[in-house]
Design an enzyme around this catalytic site. Structure first.
Site, short mmCIF file in Angstrom:
data_model
loop_
_atom_site.label_atom_id
_atom_site.label_comp_id
_atom_site.label_asym_id
_atom_site.label_seq_id
_atom_site.Cartn_x
_atom_site.Cartn_y
_atom_site.Cartn_z
N LYS A 1 13.72 -38.18 19.16
CA LYS A 1 14.47 -37.49 18.11
C LYS A 1 14.59 -36.04 18.51
CE LYS A 1 12.93 -36.01 13.99
NZ LYS A 1 12.61 -35.95 12.54
N THR B 1 3.50 -29.36 6.62
CA THR B 1 2.98 -28.63 7.77
C THR B 1 3.16 -29.44 9.05
OG1 THR B 1 1.37 -27.50 6.38
CG2 THR B 1 0.93 -27.50 8.73
#
Length: 321
Positions: free
Chosen positions: A67, A221
């Site tokens: 990706k 995060t």
């Protein structure tokens, strides 16, 4: 090869498909049947953007790919989502490019699936109040997915920009759940399950605000320096993650690891719970925390499902390079 557009991804992949794909790949990771390659994620010095690559190989699901994309914070003002990405899938037998899949919707739906997998396996069965920290684009996906895992009776939420909360409240209303904007302290005091989904670089929830028995899914995060919760929360919690290497380096655990209140050996891959190798939650008083850093295998799993379903339904475009 196949081209699967953003629109087609939304047509063929629902929350149940994403949940199954993510749960299965977490299990495969814990069995040693799937592994992620090192992540590249950098500030490009333009448009305040973060850009990078996540990739890996799932031998069980035969998903190989990468990706490519990142986070452009100014996109919302342009009518675009801040997260922009594309998934490239390759045939593991030949190395040939097999599919090009839009990654924006899939990123949101797989991130929500990840936190909902953690809720399914770690939250108390009698959890009634869902707390949402963050009200951006992905928060709506998070809320819809979480609501399917427990019989929540209401939603409490906080966002650094309060004007964004009504959109999240509208989703809660669609789900038939009362919605209330609260302070961070009130959220911690009321919520049985908390999802944090922000791009913060400082703690938004403190240890003293979290009540016993809470399950927290930290989903924002994913970069060195980012932070959503007090490291003392991780020190007090039983900590689970998608992948330990990312958790300690770019996930929420990076801060507790750095100050010495948490050790790498204290963190358990959630796949161990899915596979029955770890009991998960062991008491109603235990605080559990899932550090959802977002691994490339999640993207490959849902993209592979999207490509397969799109081809089966005749919705994928076939081209030759």
């Amino acid at each position: 090869m196949l081209i699967v557009s953003e629109e087609v991804c939304q047509e063929v992949i629902g929350r149940a498909d994403a949940f199954t794909a993510v749960e299965q790949v977490f299990a495969a990771m814990s069995r040693g049947d799937a592994y992620n390659f090192p992540v590249i994620r950098e500030a490009i010095g333009h448009a305040d953007a973060l850009y990078g690559f996540k990739s890996g190989f799932d031998r069980a699901g035969l998903a190989l790919g990468v990706k490519s994309g990142g986070f452009w914070p100014g996109n919302m003002a342009k009518g675009l989502t801040n997260h922009q990405s594309t998934v490239f899938l390759f045939d593991p037998d030949t190395g040939m490019l097999s599919a090009l899949v839009g990654g924006n919707y899939l990123t949101a739906v797989r991130t929500a699936a990840s936190s909902s997998v953690s809720i399914a396996h770690l939250a108390r069965k009698d959890a009634k109040v869902l707390g949402m920290v963050g009200a951006g684009h992905q928060s709506q996906f998070q809320l819809r997915a979480a609501a399917e895992q427990r019989d929540f009776e209401r939603v409490v939420a906080w966002n650094p920009h309060p004007d964004m909360l009504p959109k999240l409240g509208a989703v809660a209303a669609e789900l038939g759940l009362p919605f209330e904007a609260v302070t961070q302290q009130e959220l911690g005091a009321q919520a049985d399950v908390i999802i944090t989904i922000t791009s913060a670089f400082e703690p938004l929830l403190m240890r003293d605000w979290i009540k016993p028995g809470t399950h927290i899914a930290c989903m924002g995060t994913d970069t060195k320096g980012k932070q959503e919760v007090d490291p003392a929360i991780l020190a007090a919690a039983t900590v689970f993650t998608d992948e330990i290497a990312q958790s300690v380096s770019i996930g929420e655990a990076q801060h507790a690891i750095a100050n010495g209140t948490l050790k790498e050996g204290d963190i358990t891959p959630i796949g161990h719970v899915i596979n029955g190798d770890h009991p998960g939650r062991t008491s109603d008083e235990e605080i559990t925390l899932f550090d959802g850093t977002g691994v490339g295998l999640q993207d490959l799993a849902v993209a592979s499902a999207a490509a397969r379903l799109a081809k089966e339904q005749g919705k994928a475009q076939e081209v030759t390079l």
